[in-house]
Scaffold this active site. Sequence first.
Site, mmCIF file in Angstrom:
data_model
loop_
_atom_site.group_PDB
_atom_site.id
_atom_site.type_symbol
_atom_site.label_atom_id
_atom_site.label_comp_id
_atom_site.label_asym_id
_atom_site.label_seq_id
_atom_site.Cartn_x
_atom_site.Cartn_y
_atom_site.Cartn_z
ATOM 1 N N CYS A 111 -56.732 -8.788 2.531
ATOM 2 C CA CYS A 111 -56.616 -9.354 1.181
ATOM 3 C C CYS A 111 -55.531 -10.437 1.194
ATOM 4 C CB CYS A 111 -56.255 -8.243 0.199
ATOM 5 S SG CYS A 111 -55.788 -8.816 -1.444
ATOM 6 N N SER A 150 -11.780 13.012 -19.928
ATOM 7 C CA SER A 150 -12.720 11.922 -20.193
ATOM 8 C C SER A 150 -12.059 10.962 -21.183
ATOM 9 C CB SER A 150 -14.057 12.472 -20.680
ATOM 10 O OG SER A 150 -13.942 12.891 -21.985
ATOM 11 N N LEU A 151 -12.818 10.058 -21.750
ATOM 12 C CA LEU A 151 -12.212 9.018 -22.584
ATOM 13 C C LEU A 151 -12.881 8.969 -23.944
ATOM 14 C CD1 LEU A 151 -12.089 6.018 -20.080
ATOM 15 C CD2 LEU A 151 -10.106 7.087 -21.147
ATOM 16 N N LYS A 156 -14.597 -0.460 -17.140
ATOM 17 C CA LYS A 156 -15.051 0.927 -17.070
ATOM 18 C C LYS A 156 -16.322 0.926 -16.226
ATOM 19 C CE LYS A 156 -15.970 5.033 -19.748
ATOM 20 N NZ LYS A 156 -17.284 5.369 -19.201
ATOM 21 N N CYS A 159 -55.493 -1.727 -2.847
ATOM 22 C CA CYS A 159 -56.627 -2.562 -2.462
ATOM 23 C C CYS A 159 -56.968 -2.152 -1.029
ATOM 24 C CB CYS A 159 -56.235 -4.040 -2.521
ATOM 25 S SG CYS A 159 -57.315 -5.103 -1.546
ATOM 26 N N ASP A 216 -19.456 2.198 -14.237
ATOM 27 C CA ASP A 216 -20.412 3.275 -14.448
ATOM 28 C C ASP A 216 -20.803 3.852 -13.095
ATOM 29 O OD1 ASP A 216 -21.806 4.869 -16.052
ATOM 30 O OD2 ASP A 216 -23.356 3.419 -16.596
ATOM 31 N N ASP A 225 -17.240 -8.940 14.311
ATOM 32 C CA ASP A 225 -17.860 -7.615 14.395
ATOM 33 C C ASP A 225 -17.840 -7.117 15.832
ATOM 34 O OD1 ASP A 225 -18.308 -7.967 11.789
ATOM 35 O OD2 ASP A 225 -20.503 -8.001 11.898
ATOM 36 N N TYR A 256 -14.510 -5.793 16.723
ATOM 37 C CA TYR A 256 -14.319 -4.510 16.045
ATOM 38 C C TYR A 256 -15.093 -3.412 16.788
ATOM 39 C CZ TYR A 256 -14.546 -0.969 12.390
ATOM 40 O OH TYR A 256 -14.465 0.203 11.691
ATOM 41 N N ASP A 257 -16.345 -3.725 17.139
ATOM 42 C CA ASP A 257 -17.161 -2.736 17.851
ATOM 43 C C ASP A 257 -16.513 -2.337 19.169
ATOM 44 O OD1 ASP A 257 -18.946 -2.887 15.841
ATOM 45 O OD2 ASP A 257 -20.358 -4.196 16.884
ATOM 46 N N LYS A 286 -5.458 0.968 -21.515
ATOM 47 C CA LYS A 286 -4.498 2.048 -21.250
ATOM 48 C C LYS A 286 -3.097 1.612 -21.648
ATOM 49 C CE LYS A 286 -7.142 3.635 -17.252
ATOM 50 N NZ LYS A 286 -7.250 3.758 -15.802
ATOM 51 N N TYR A 293 -8.389 3.977 -9.897
ATOM 52 C CA TYR A 293 -7.842 3.515 -11.169
ATOM 53 C C TYR A 293 -6.615 4.289 -11.662
ATOM 54 C CZ TYR A 293 -11.184 7.022 -12.891
ATOM 55 O OH TYR A 293 -11.896 8.155 -13.076
ATOM 56 N N GLU A 327 -8.878 -2.595 -17.998
ATOM 57 C CA GLU A 327 -9.631 -2.401 -16.748
ATOM 58 C C GLU A 327 -11.112 -2.359 -17.075
ATOM 59 O OE1 GLU A 327 -8.300 1.254 -14.979
ATOM 60 O OE2 GLU A 327 -6.203 0.648 -15.052
ATOM 61 N N CYS A 334 -60.179 -4.913 -6.506
ATOM 62 C CA CYS A 334 -58.880 -5.571 -6.380
ATOM 63 C C CYS A 334 -58.919 -6.872 -7.189
ATOM 64 C CB CYS A 334 -58.601 -5.865 -4.907
ATOM 65 S SG CYS A 334 -57.232 -7.020 -4.682
ATOM 66 N N LYS A 367 -16.529 -0.046 -25.533
ATOM 67 C CA LYS A 367 -17.845 -0.190 -24.904
ATOM 68 C C LYS A 367 -18.465 -1.573 -25.103
ATOM 69 C CE LYS A 367 -18.771 3.856 -23.121
ATOM 70 N NZ LYS A 367 -19.984 4.519 -23.489
ATOM 71 N N ARG A 400 -15.715 15.147 -10.393
ATOM 72 C CA ARG A 400 -15.023 15.564 -11.598
ATOM 73 C C ARG A 400 -15.507 16.950 -12.052
ATOM 74 N NH1 ARG A 400 -16.436 13.929 -17.152
ATOM 75 N NH2 ARG A 400 -14.683 14.558 -18.422
ATOM 76 N N CYS A 450 -58.963 -9.940 -4.418
ATOM 77 C CA CYS A 450 -60.053 -10.186 -3.466
ATOM 78 C C CYS A 450 -61.340 -9.434 -3.804
ATOM 79 C CB CYS A 450 -59.610 -9.852 -2.038
ATOM 80 S SG CYS A 450 -59.434 -8.088 -1.745
ATOM 81 N N GLU A 478 -13.399 5.566 -9.193
ATOM 82 C CA GLU A 478 -14.829 5.598 -9.480
ATOM 83 C C GLU A 478 -15.594 5.133 -8.237
ATOM 84 O OE1 GLU A 478 -15.356 6.733 -12.502
ATOM 85 O OE2 GLU A 478 -17.417 6.197 -13.031
#
Length: 682
Positions: A442, A84-85, A117, A437, A119, A35, A38-39, A291, A226, A115, A419, A315, A138, A422, A174
């Site tokens: 506590c 859509s599918l 799907k 509380c 969400d 890192d 990279y920095d 597909k 995809y 593949e 509470c 699904k 979309r 306590c 996605e």
Amino acid sequence: MADLAEAQKRIEKLRAEINHHNYRYYVLDSPEISDAEYDALMRELQQLEGQYPQLLTPDSPTQRVGAEPLEALGVVEHPLPLLSLGNAFSGEELLAWHTRISRLLGQASFDLVGEHKIDGLAVALTYENGRFVTGATRGDGFRGEDITQNLRTIRSIPLAVPKDTPPRFEVRGEVFLPVDGFHRLNQEREKEGLPLFANPRNAAAGSVRQLDPKITARRPLDIYIYMLGYAEGGATPATHWETLEYLKSLDFKVNPNNRRLPDIGQVESYYQTWVEKREKLQYEADGIVVKVNQLDLQQRLGDVGREPRWAIAYKFPAVQGTTRLIDIGISVGRTGTLNPYAILEPVSVGGVTIRQAALHNEDDIRRKDIRIGDTVIIQRAGEVIPEVVGPIVSKRTGKEKEFDLLEKVYDKEKKRPACPVCGSEVLQPEGEVMYYCSNAACPAQAQQRIEHFASRGAMDIRGIGENLTATLFQKGLIKDIADLYYLKDRREQLLGLEKMGEKSVSNMLDAIEKSKNRPLARVILALGIRHIGEETAELLAGEFHSLAELAAASREELMSIDTIGPKIADSIMAFFRQEENRDIIRRLKEAGVKLEEKPMKAEVLPLSGMEFVLTGTLEAFPRKEAEDRIKALGGTTGSSVTRKTTYLVVGAEPGSKLDKARSLGTKIMNEAEFRQLLNQKG
Ligand code: IVH
């Protein structure tokens, strides 16, 4: 740097290098440099771009987070609609789809691609002459929202592709929030009193459809590409699988769980594998997408309505179950919140027995109209605590009881709500949905504050989890977070604890010692100030540079910071006003915990990010002095020429370093040029 042309060359080299390391890190998950290295590259690039603003371009890796907030998201017309599918909810429905398209094609044998799907949120990314120019949601499939600036902040989206491509093309994929990131975000939001995201999908959508790209940049979003939408003016592969391979070669992130499936018979086992393993995935998938592989066959099949005939979503079964809500219990959280949770008749959901589930607060329980005794739907997503979705009202018998938190915690002897841990008074601050509380001491709170302090996102003290904290707390070895740093004086007592041998005690003390140098943002987060989550802690650390400065800040100063309103400001003020907290901070400091941080973006020194290697004898000054002058101007010195070396400075009678520099193409300076550089910058 001597002139513009040279700066330009160096800038291009740095951008290519940074893009490459981004790709290794964010796409392949296999970094080649640390890192810090990279920095250093980033800092050098930032510095050069600062010096030569005319060379700054929007696709520079420094610009991922640079854009200003927008008034509103613009609209993008999709040249080719995003479809859509269709769905299959069973093996039979999948076979019916296959039979249908086989008939249309006049052949029953063709290969497929399976593949996940995911969400998340569908996006279309347009590249022109190899550069990312537009990113869109979309939308309704024909027109989406312009979220280019936000997508630029996602490190796994290449800003420039590494080789020749068609002059204009679009890829689709996605965007998602990994499950871990989702939970962290919601924990944050809960602490900050913000409404929670219902699931990773909503969180991803909310993060990407932001007017301020800086907010998007703080969310750990990721993407899987995809498909290729279209490509103008260039040849593209003949199959979907080869297209995915091609996209991979352009540095796009393609899901490694995709599989080529030679025929429909293979689909079921691919599906079953992931029905079983889906919970182990770092993203939420609600099924698989099947597909047709050959693109000419896809073309022949075409679309019906808004769905392609050549693909289908198969699904996964939902991981929901129903059971009876026996009662609602109350636990006390770190900041004293009284948290209701569901006590359930045990039920197996997707192979896991569930006895308890989250119920966020009383408002939520009312809104969903959940009553004690109800038959409820519960849902499990990933590895998380299951939650109660809602009641099945038709199953009510009339004996169900509405829940009232104050009644639940009512103490008959004290004649008031108390509470449950306590017995102290219960408060509800104005405008908040949670009850608290009132006792800062506590034990439930104190113990959880220590747990939070040591947790992974905070001081990250390995080994100090729920169980050990409880033991240390109960044995009186720690009362607050500062006590952790004085445990080393109580070695004997630690060795007396059950299951604590020499080795585990040493490991624990080492881990505590190591945590003393955490960045300031982590310390601020670890203190457990109400409403301060990770994002706010970062913001405060960037603004104040030390805990002392933060503690001294006025309400106005705090509120002048973007996104900090009166609630957070008051909470910070209240925290530092409390004598107990001031005492804890004093003891942390005495124990040597770092409570300050040099500003990261302090004025960049002229040679920041540059590494110099010297070879041969310099006439004007001894080696040591040359090195000191480089360091004083922010540069570093190295003893051998590597890929990281910015300049090799060559004196009289140079050694083999000169050959090495030549072979690596490292820039070479003679002593006169070097002196000139020092004089110019110094
Ligand atoms: S293919 C024309 N592949 O599912 C084919 N879509 O209902 C449509 N999705 O909004 C896209 N993972 O964003 C495809 N591996 C995948 C996908 C995927 C998730 C989403 C997509 C679309 C929705 C379709």
